[in-house]
Motif scaffolding. Structure first.
Motif, short mmCIF file in Angstrom:
data_model
loop_
_atom_site.label_atom_id
_atom_site.label_comp_id
_atom_site.label_asym_id
_atom_site.label_seq_id
_atom_site.Cartn_x
_atom_site.Cartn_y
_atom_site.Cartn_z
N PHE A 1 0.87 -1.26 0.14
CA PHE A 1 -0.18 -0.02 0.06
C PHE A 1 1.00 1.27 0.08
CE2 PHE A 1 -3.68 2.15 2.66
CZ PHE A 1 -3.96 2.85 1.67
N GLU A 2 1.17 1.84 -1.25
CA GLU A 2 2.13 2.97 -1.34
C GLU A 2 1.33 4.17 -1.65
OE1 GLU A 2 5.76 2.58 -3.74
OE2 GLU A 2 5.55 0.31 -3.61
N GLU A 3 1.71 5.09 -0.95
CA GLU A 3 1.18 6.46 -1.42
C GLU A 3 2.31 7.60 -0.81
OE1 GLU A 3 -1.32 7.25 -2.81
OE2 GLU A 3 -2.76 5.44 -2.48
N GLY B 1 -6.31 3.49 5.50
CA GLY B 1 -7.38 2.98 5.06
C GLY B 1 -8.54 2.36 6.34
N TYR B 2 -9.78 2.50 6.06
CA TYR B 2 -10.70 2.18 7.16
C TYR B 2 -11.95 1.79 6.54
CZ TYR B 2 -12.99 6.56 7.70
OH TYR B 2 -14.05 7.68 7.52
N THR B 3 -12.83 1.23 7.12
CA THR B 3 -14.13 1.13 6.78
C THR B 3 -15.00 0.59 8.26
OG1 THR B 3 -15.90 -0.03 5.75
CG2 THR B 3 -14.03 -1.35 6.11
N ASP B 4 -16.13 0.94 8.41
CA ASP B 4 -16.92 0.37 9.43
C ASP B 4 -17.68 -0.84 9.31
OD1 ASP B 4 -15.91 1.99 11.89
OD2 ASP B 4 -17.40 3.64 11.34
N VAL C 1 -9.40 -3.69 11.99
CA VAL C 1 -8.06 -3.60 11.32
C VAL C 1 -8.04 -2.18 10.72
CG1 VAL C 1 -6.49 -4.26 9.69
CG2 VAL C 1 -7.96 -5.87 10.97
N VAL C 2 -6.88 -1.54 10.71
CA VAL C 2 -6.74 -0.23 10.00
C VAL C 2 -5.43 -0.40 9.19
CG1 VAL C 2 -6.20 2.16 10.32
CG2 VAL C 2 -8.20 1.38 11.63
N GLN C 3 -5.58 -0.26 8.15
CA GLN C 3 -4.14 -0.58 7.08
C GLN C 3 -3.72 0.81 6.63
OE1 GLN C 3 -3.53 -3.77 4.06
NE2 GLN C 3 -4.12 -2.18 2.85
N VAL C 4 -2.50 1.05 6.88
CA VAL C 4 -1.89 2.20 6.76
C VAL C 4 -0.85 2.20 5.60
CG1 VAL C 4 -0.87 4.19 7.45
CG2 VAL C 4 -2.02 2.88 8.98
N ARG D 1 14.65 -2.12 -3.63
CA ARG D 1 13.82 -1.09 -3.41
C ARG D 1 13.07 -0.93 -2.08
NH1 ARG D 1 8.23 0.05 -4.52
NH2 ARG D 1 7.80 2.21 -5.42
N GLU D 2 12.75 0.23 -1.38
CA GLU D 2 12.79 0.07 -0.05
C GLU D 2 11.36 -0.33 0.56
OE1 GLU D 2 14.34 2.17 -1.94
OE2 GLU D 2 16.04 3.20 -0.80
N GLU D 3 10.32 -0.59 -0.32
CA GLU D 3 9.02 -0.49 0.20
C GLU D 3 8.66 -1.66 1.30
OE1 GLU D 3 9.06 -3.84 -2.72
OE2 GLU D 3 9.74 -1.81 -2.73
#
Length: 253
Positions: A44-46, A52-55, A126-129, A216-218
């Protein structure tokens, strides 16, 4: 207090494997019982840290190709948490780290392949960042440091990546690790356990075989985020290799 973790996700196949590493993941989940999970995924690259979240229930993202059908039939129906996402954003912004939200993205395999073994009932929010692999190591560490203290609130921070991750030179039939990959991991272990941040922040100049291990560093930068967010004495919690040089070295902080 809940530690922060750096966990290797390696091949997506770990989702359907039963081996020493997946057993270790299961054991971690049995010993750590968080009320929520915040996971930074290498997939997940930005440029701006995006939460990222959803209820409701996340979509399971199959962001890979050419694997057995069984892998694409797995779902990980975890829910998100707007409350935790906003908490993460507030802490980052308080430390001058801009954030965005993404309420439509599902969980990629940097998250669900690990969590499936750790928390198979998918009952923990879960919250994905996202990660930005272009930032220097010190700035990655500061992102994690902004979240320091979440472990005291029973929130598990995970950096999901892999220390040695060079897919172009994997050795598909090799069962023993390449010496250079072992040497790179040994260097990281020593510097992490000695908390030698100066050396770690300059890893690309000081570590042996640095660019062979990290083209590559990701997949590497989640280590610094997990390390920055932790408050306990660092230790490695699993070490193993696959396909000659794919590292599963994992840490608790």
């Amino acid at each position: 207090m809940i530690p922060s973790l750096f966990l290797a996700h390696g091949s997506p196949m770990i989702a359907i494997q039963n081996n020493e590493y997946t057993k270790a993941l299961k054991e971690i989940g049995e010993n750590i019982k968080p009320k929520a999970i915040v996971i930074f995924s290498a997939h997940f690259e930005e440029y701006t840290t995006t939460i990222g979240y959803t209820d409701s229930v996340y979509e399971t993202i199959y962001d890979f190709g050419g694997f057995p059908k069984e892998l694409y039939e797995i779902t990980y129906p975890a829910k998100g948490s707007k409350e935790i996402a906003e908490m993460v954003s507030e802490r980052l912004k308080a430390n001058n780290i801009p954030t965005n939200f993404n309420t439509s993205r599902g969980l990629d395999h940097g998250s669900w392949t690990l969590l499936k073994h750790m928390y198979p009932d998918a009952s923990i929010p879960v919250v994905q960042v996202s990660v930005n692999p272009t930032l220097p190591a010190k700035e990655q560490y500061e992102i994690g440091k902004a979240l320091r203290g979440l472990g005291e609130e029973d929130i598990l921070v995970i950096g999901s990546g892999a220390l040695v991750h060079n897919l172009r030179i994997l050795k598909w039939n090799q069962t023993t690790p390449d010496e250079w990959a072992v040497e790179f991991d040994e260097w990281v272990i020593e510097k992490v356990q000695n908390q030698d941040l100066d050396a770690l922040f300059n890893w690309d100049n000081e570590a042996p075989h640095a660019r062979l291990a990290v083209p590559r560093e990701e997949h590497f930068v989640p280590l610094f985020i997990a390390m920055g967010s932790g408050q306990l004495e660092p230790k490695w919690i699993y070490r193993g290799y696959e396909l000659g040089n794919l590292s599963y070295l994992s840490f608790a902080f």
